[in-house]
Design a protein around this motif. Structure first.
Motif, PDB file in Angstrom:
ATOM      1  N   THR A 233      -6.511   3.699   2.480  1.00 18.81           N
ATOM      2  CA  THR A 233      -6.831   3.362   1.103  1.00 18.81           C
ATOM      3  C   THR A 233      -8.309   3.597   0.807  1.00 18.81           C
ATOM      4  OG1 THR A 233      -5.056   1.726   0.994  1.00 18.81           O
ATOM      5  CG2 THR A 233      -6.841   1.486  -0.584  1.00 18.81           C
TER       6      THR A 233
ATOM      7  N   SER B  21      -8.981   6.435  -1.982  1.00 20.80           N
ATOM      8  CA  SER B  21      -8.930   5.789  -3.294  1.00 20.80           C
ATOM      9  C   SER B  21      -9.964   6.318  -4.265  1.00 20.80           C
ATOM     10  CB  SER B  21      -9.116   4.279  -3.139  1.00 20.80           C
ATOM     11  OG  SER B  21     -10.408   3.986  -2.635  1.00 20.80           O
TER      12      SER B  21
ATOM     13  N   GLU C  33       0.836  -1.198   0.000  1.00 21.73           N
ATOM     14  CA  GLU C  33       0.000   0.000   0.000  1.00 21.73           C
ATOM     15  C   GLU C  33       0.867   1.242   0.000  1.00 21.73           C
ATOM     16  OE1 GLU C  33      -2.346   3.371   1.424  1.00 21.73           O
ATOM     17  OE2 GLU C  33      -0.672   2.454   2.502  1.00 21.73           O
TER      18      GLU C  33
END
Length: 338
Positions: free
Chosen positions: A130, A134, A35
Motif C-alpha cells: 500500500t 498508493s 487491502e
C-alpha cells in the motif's frame, strides 16, 4: 490498482482500535483482506465486509512496558508485548522514513518469519504494498505498517535447527520433496516443532536472481494449491501468501537483503507445506481455467472468506491460468462467509 476513494484509510482507522489476534492466538485478517478488496475494485464492499467480520475482532491488548532501542531484544517474541511493540514502531515511523525503519528491522525479524503462522509477515507485505503504490503516505497507512511490524516482533519465533536435504532443481520440485511432519494432528505450533530438514533450493548469487527465484517460489506454491489445497484448505494458502508478502516488500528493501529474504521465504513456504501437505494430489477441474482474473476475484469477494480473498489476491499477482484455477479451488474448498 490503488484505492483512491479513501475507503481503505477509513477501514484501517477502524481496525487500529483492535488487536492483531483473538482468543489468544487466532489472527485478525481484516487489515489484509480489506487491502486486497480495495486494490481489486471492491472498495464499495469493504465496510460491509468489515461489519460482518466485526464479531471476530477484539480490543488492543493492554500495554505491558515500553519497548526501547535498549531493551527490544528481551521483548522479541513475547506476545504479551504486542501493544508495546506496536507503539514502539509507531514512534519509529513518526521519527524516520518508513523505508528506513523497514530496512533496519527486516533482517532482525526475518528469522522469525514463521511465527504467528506467517500472518505477521503477510500483514507486513500488504502494508508495504500500500505504501509503495498508493502515491500518498497517509497516517493510517504508516500506522498499519507499525501494527504489522509490531505483530511480527511480538510473535517472532525461529524454527528448530534444520538439516539440509538433497538439492532440488526447481521450486516446484523442492515443494514436492518437502517431507511431511510425522504427527499431522494439532495446530501449526505443534507441527512446526517437528521439522527436521528441507531440500536445498533457492541459493542466489545476486539480488536479481534472488528476486527471480522468489517469483518462481510464489508461482510454484500457488500452482500447488490447485492440486494439494485439500490437505488443509485454510492453512496451505500461507505457503503462497507468505513468500508473496516477502516479494512485495523487496522494492522497499536494500538489494543486499534480497537473497536472505528469499531464503526466509523458502523456509516459510516449506514449513507450511511440511505441516499440512496431503498424501495424494487431487485432479484439477478444467472448467476452472476459463475465468478472467476479474471474475475470479469477484467470486472470492462474494465468497467472503478472508483467507480465500488473500490467496486470490496472490493468485492474481501470478496471473496465469493455473494460478487462477488455484484461486477458484480455494473458493470451493474454504467455507463461505456470506
Amino acid at each position: 490498482m490503488s484505492d483512491t476513494t479513501g475507503t481503505l484509510d477509513e477501514a484501517l482507522e477502524r481496525l487500529h482500535t483492535t488487536g492483531p489476534e483473538r482468543n489468544g492466538w487466532l489472527t485478525n485478517h481484516a487489515p489484509m483482506a480489506v487491502e486486497a478488496l480495495a486494490r481489486h475494485g471492491q472498495a464499495p464492499a469493504v465496510h460491509r465486509w468489515l461489519d460482518r467480520y466485526a464479531h471476530k475482532l477484539e480490543e488492543l491488548p493492554p500495554p505491558s512496558r515500553p519497548v526501547t532501542a535498549d531493551n527490544w531484544r528481551e521483548a522479541l517474541g513475547d506476545p504479551v508485548r504486542i501493544t508495546d511493540w506496536t507503539r514502539f514502531f509507531g514512534r519509529e515511523l513518526d521519527g524516520h522514513p518508513w523505508r528506513e525503519v523497514l530496512s533496519a528491522w527486516w533482517p532482525r525479524l526475518l528469522p522469525g518469519i514463521a511465527g504467528g503462522a506467517t500472518h505477521p509477515v503477510i500483514r507486513t507485505g500488504h502494508a508495504v504494498r500500500t505504501l509503495l503504490t498508493s502515491g500518498e503516505e497517509t497516517a493510517p497507512r504508516r500506522a498499519e505498517l507499525a501494527h504489522a511490524l509490531g505483530y511480527w516482533a511480538a510473535r517472532h519465533q525461529p524454527l528448530p535447527a534444520l538439516t539440509p536435504l538433497a538439492a532440488a532443481p526447481s521450486a516446484a520440485a523442492a515443494l514436492d520433496a518437502v517431507p511431511p511432519v510425522p504427527d499431522q494432528d494439532g495446530g501449526i505450533r505443534a507441527r512446526l516443532v517437528q521439522l527436521t530438514g528441507f531440500p536445498v533450493w533457492g541459493g542466489a548469487p545476486d539480488p536479481e536472481t534472488a528476486r527471480a527465484r522468489l517469483v518462481e517460489l510464489v508461482t510454484a506454491a500457488t500452482h500447488r494449491y490447485a492440486t494439494h489445497g485439500h490437505g488443509e484448505p485454510i492453512m496451505l494458502v500461507h505457503a503462497a501468501t507468505a513468500p508473496n508478502a516477502v516479494l512485495r516488500a523487496l522494492p522497499a528493501l536494500p538489494r543486499e537483503l534480497w537473497a536472505p529474504s528469499l531464503a526466509a521465504a523458502w523456509t516459510a513456504a516449506a514449513a507450511v507445506t511440511a505441516a499440512y501437505t496431503p498424501a495424494e494430489a487431487a485432479a484439477l477441474a478444467p472448467t476452472s481455467l476459463t475465468l478472467t482474473p476479474e471474475e475470479v476475484f469477484e467470486r472470492a469477494a462474494a465468497h467472503g472468506d478472508d483467507h480465500t480473498i488473500k490467496f486470490t489476491d496472490t493468485a492474481l499477482d501470478v496471473g496465469d491460468p493455473l494460478a487462477l484455477a488455484a484461486a477458484v479451488r480455494s473458493v470451493e474448498l474454504n467455507p463461505p462467509v456470506f
